[in-house]
Every structure is written in C-alpha cells, then in structure tokens.
Design a protein around this motif. Structure first.
Motif, mmCIF file in Angstrom:
data_model
loop_
_atom_site.group_PDB
_atom_site.id
_atom_site.type_symbol
_atom_site.label_atom_id
_atom_site.label_comp_id
_atom_site.label_asym_id
_atom_site.label_seq_id
_atom_site.Cartn_x
_atom_site.Cartn_y
_atom_site.Cartn_z
ATOM 1 N N GLY A 69 10.188 -10.905 4.711
ATOM 2 C CA GLY A 69 10.370 -10.401 5.982
ATOM 3 C C GLY A 69 9.717 -9.113 6.193
ATOM 4 N N THR A 70 9.137 -9.037 7.442
ATOM 5 C CA THR A 70 8.301 -7.828 7.644
ATOM 6 C C THR A 70 9.146 -6.437 7.771
ATOM 7 N N GLU A 71 10.293 -6.845 8.073
ATOM 8 C CA GLU A 71 11.318 -5.758 8.039
ATOM 9 C C GLU A 71 11.515 -4.998 6.915
ATOM 10 N N LEU A 72 11.763 -5.869 6.026
ATOM 11 C CA LEU A 72 11.929 -5.369 4.452
ATOM 12 C C LEU A 72 10.645 -4.593 4.006
ATOM 13 N N ILE A 73 9.570 -5.226 4.241
ATOM 14 C CA ILE A 73 8.177 -4.748 3.720
ATOM 15 C C ILE A 73 8.182 -3.372 4.273
ATOM 16 N N GLY A 77 8.070 0.600 2.481
ATOM 17 C CA GLY A 77 6.937 1.669 2.493
ATOM 18 C C GLY A 77 5.698 0.923 2.994
ATOM 19 N N GLY A 78 5.604 -0.442 3.184
ATOM 20 C CA GLY A 78 4.484 -0.818 3.605
ATOM 21 C C GLY A 78 4.068 -1.992 2.295
ATOM 22 N N LEU A 79 3.202 -2.645 2.943
ATOM 23 C CA LEU A 79 2.461 -3.688 1.930
ATOM 24 C C LEU A 79 2.069 -3.033 0.560
ATOM 25 N N HIS A 80 1.121 -2.124 0.661
ATOM 26 C CA HIS A 80 0.720 -1.487 -0.492
ATOM 27 C C HIS A 80 1.813 -1.128 -1.594
ATOM 28 N N LYS A 81 2.689 -0.445 -1.192
ATOM 29 C CA LYS A 81 3.961 -0.142 -1.980
ATOM 30 C C LYS A 81 4.805 -1.039 -2.378
ATOM 31 N N ALA A 82 4.995 -2.259 -1.554
ATOM 32 C CA ALA A 82 5.842 -3.316 -1.770
ATOM 33 C C ALA A 82 5.001 -4.081 -2.978
#
Ligand SMILES: [Zn+2]
Length: 375
Positions: A69-73, A77-82
């Motif tokens: 889910g976009t909200e969790l990402i 902290g965003g895609l790079h952090k995730a």
C-alpha cells in the motif's frame, strides 16, 4: 539534483555507452535493473546488490499500491527507505499488468483492474498511476500506457496507440505542473504500435513532441518470436532521439540483452534471472544449465567455476544445491537466484567494457553461441 542522460558513444541503432544521472546516483548504461515487484526481491538480499554491481532497481507501482500500500510506503519514509536501497529506482506504471491480468478491462479513461488481494475493482487511470508514483517517490516514473494483447491485431493496436498518446498528454501535463524532472522525478514515455511500423512511428513522434526524459519500447517480448522482436526493437530505437535513454521493458535473457544492446537499447529489467534460478536454472558461459538434470546429482563443483558471487563463493556443490532445491529449501532457491542476477549484472559490465574497447562483436558472438535462439 535533476535528471540527465549523457551519451558517450554510439548512434541510434548501434551499441551505446552512456551515463544516466539521477537524484540517487549515476547509472552506467547499458544496464540491467533487477525487479523487486513489491519492493523486495525474491532471492537476493538488499545488501548484496551494490557489491555485485547493481546500479538501479525496478518496482511496480500497481502492486505496491495493492500491497503493502502507498500509505504504508509513505509512512516508512518512501520507496528508497522501504526497499533498503539508496540508489536509483524506476517504477512501472501497471500498464503491463492490464495486459497480463485477464480480469482487467481497458477503456478510454484508463484500466479497471481487480485488486490482487481483496478482489475489488480499481480504476487505474493515468491520473491515479501518476499520483501513486509521485507518492512512492521513485527517481523515474513510467507512464500508464496500453499494451495491446495481440501485437498483430491492427484495430486493437491502433486503439492502444491512441489511448497511449492521450494518456501521455494527461500525465505529462501533471508532471510539468509539479515542476518536471527538477522535482526529483523523471518521466518516461512508452512507444507502442505492435508489429505495425506506421503505428510505432506515430506513437513515437507524438511522444517525442511531449519531450519525455526517456523512452521505453513497449509491447515487445509478448510472444512474437525472437527475430520479429529484434526487428521491432531496431525499428523503434531508430525512431527515438539519440540524446535520451532507451529502455526495453521486460527483457532479460543473455541473448536478448546482447542483441538489444546491438540495436541501441540502454536499460532493461526482467524477473528472468531470479525466477529461473528459483526453478533450478543457472547461467554459465556455456549456456543455461538445469540443476535438476541427473548429471549434476553428484557434481562437486560450485554453480560456475570462477564465479565470485556469494552463492559460488560458499563452494556449495551443485549436487547439494540440487538435493536441497528438490526439498524446496529457500536458501538453495535464493542462492541460484543470486548467482543468476550476479551473472547478468557482470554480463552487462562485460558488454560495457567490450563496447568501449571495440570487442563487442566478439562478445556478442560468444553469447549467441552459448544462448542460441530457441526454435
Ligand atoms: Zn555464482
């Protein structure tokens, strides 16, 4: 920092050397992007990627939107952090999922897709695909396009080209409204047109008018056969501006990589190395090998002698990996996936060196001999 492509060597449809500058670092091209569909790879661990030479990764915005889910990402902290990856990331828009998920439906407004988790219907429009990618925060966002299911059906290909162009206009306008590439996210157009040269030409020229940061060749490798695919690649790269990066989506066998580089493609992605590894296939300079083959049952050698990957460095014998994979041991599957990815990443490095020193045709001949076209 903004986005820029520098071409160092090569022309429209010949092997090219370049550097893609992104806010999360430079990428030397030709380059292969490993696929982490939902932000995590199936096999290789994140910390093994940079040491093997991975420079850019791919994730899928539709799958990330569906789960986790976009909200969790965003919260993470965003895609790079995730993804535990601080290098460049490109996200696919979900256009190919519309092609590959039988339950999806395409209209002029966008794609209606079944949510892969809860089964509900999702209106995946150009605006939604754009907003989700803005929220995820990759360095490069792909446009939502329509990939026609039969590249030889002129009516459906023509309609797909029309929609692809209309959706491109909507998404380009939204992107420019947010500050263009200087906002930290570049945007790539996707050339469709199936096997029809006039439709590919029309699609490319309309996209070039919109001046994207890079261009993908879409709608190839959908079952048209190797030669037809390569003819489509050569024709498409000939239509694209020389000073922009070219991306061939979903292609990743050693043969297809070397033959597409020969026709002027700069970047690639594919699940092929990791998926084939998990099923027991492993790449070597002598071609693809299959661990389930009985001749490997008591083979004491590592997957590939001389390979410096984390799997081969353990010196675990082929016979043991074969036995373990039969028992569905996850580390064995992961080790084959890791070796294959390492092999492809090193192959791309060998390709770059060979273009630079003028020995590309020799390397190409070796790869074609080891990985011949399957008839
Ligand atoms: Zn290896």
């Amino acid at each position: 920092m903004s986005f820029k492509f520098s071409l160092h060597q090569g022309e429209a449809s010949s092997p090219r050397l370049g550097t893609l500058h992104t806010p999360h670092g430079d990428v030397s091209t030709p380059q292969f992007m490993p696929v982490a569909t939902r932000g995590i790879m199936r096999g290789p661990w994140p910390q093994t990627l940079k040491p093997m030479g991975v420079e850019m990764m791919l994730a899928n915005s539709f799958h990330l939107f569906a789960r986790p889910g976009t909200e969790l990402i965003t919260k993470l902290g965003g895609l790079h952090k995730a993804m535990a990856w601080d290098g460049p990331i490109l996200t696919d828009s979900g256009g190919f999922q519309a092609f590959s998920l039988a339950t999806s439906k395409v209209t002029d407004k966008g794609v209606t897709m079944r949510h892969p988790v809860d089964g509900s219907y999702v209106d995946w429009t150009p605006k939604v695909a754009f907003e989700v990618q803005q929220a995820l925060g990759p360095d490069i966002a792909m446009l939502l396009d329509e990939c026609p299911s039969d590249p030889r059906d002129r009516d459906s290909v023509a309609l797909a080209v029309k929609r692809t162009i209309n959706w491109a206009r909507i998404q380009r306008e939204m992107h420019q409204h947010r500050g263009g590439a200087s906002s930290g996210q570049a945007q790539f157009g996707i050339v469709q047109g199936g096997v029809f040269q006039d439709l590919r030409q029309e699609c490319a020229s309309k996209l070039i008018e919109l001046d994207f940061d890079g261009y993908a060749v879409g709608g190839v490798s959908v079952g048209e056969g190797h030669q037809a695919m390569m003819d489509g690649v050569r024709f498409s790269t000939g239509l694209l501006p020389q000073d922009k990066v070219r991306y061939l989506m979903g292609v990743g066998t050693p043969l297809d990589l070397v033959e597409s580089v020969a026709r002027g493609v700069d970047i690639f992605d594919c699940v092929y190395p990791t998926r084939s590894g998990r099923y027991g296939s492993f790449m070597t300079d002598e071609g693809m090998q299959h661990i389930h083959n009985a001749r490997f049952a008591d083979d004491t050698r590592p997957l590939m002698e001389g390979c410096e990957c984390d799997a081969c460095s353990t010196k675990m014998p082929r016979g043991m990996l074969r036995a373990a994979l039969k028992e569905r041991e996850i580390v064995a599957a992961s080790m084959l996936a890791h070796h294959n990815l390492h092999y492809l990443i090193k192959l791309m490095a060998r390709i770059r060196t060979a273009i630079g020193d003028g020995s590309f045709e020799q390397l190409r001949a070796k790869v074609v001999a080891a990985y011949p076209v399957k008839s």
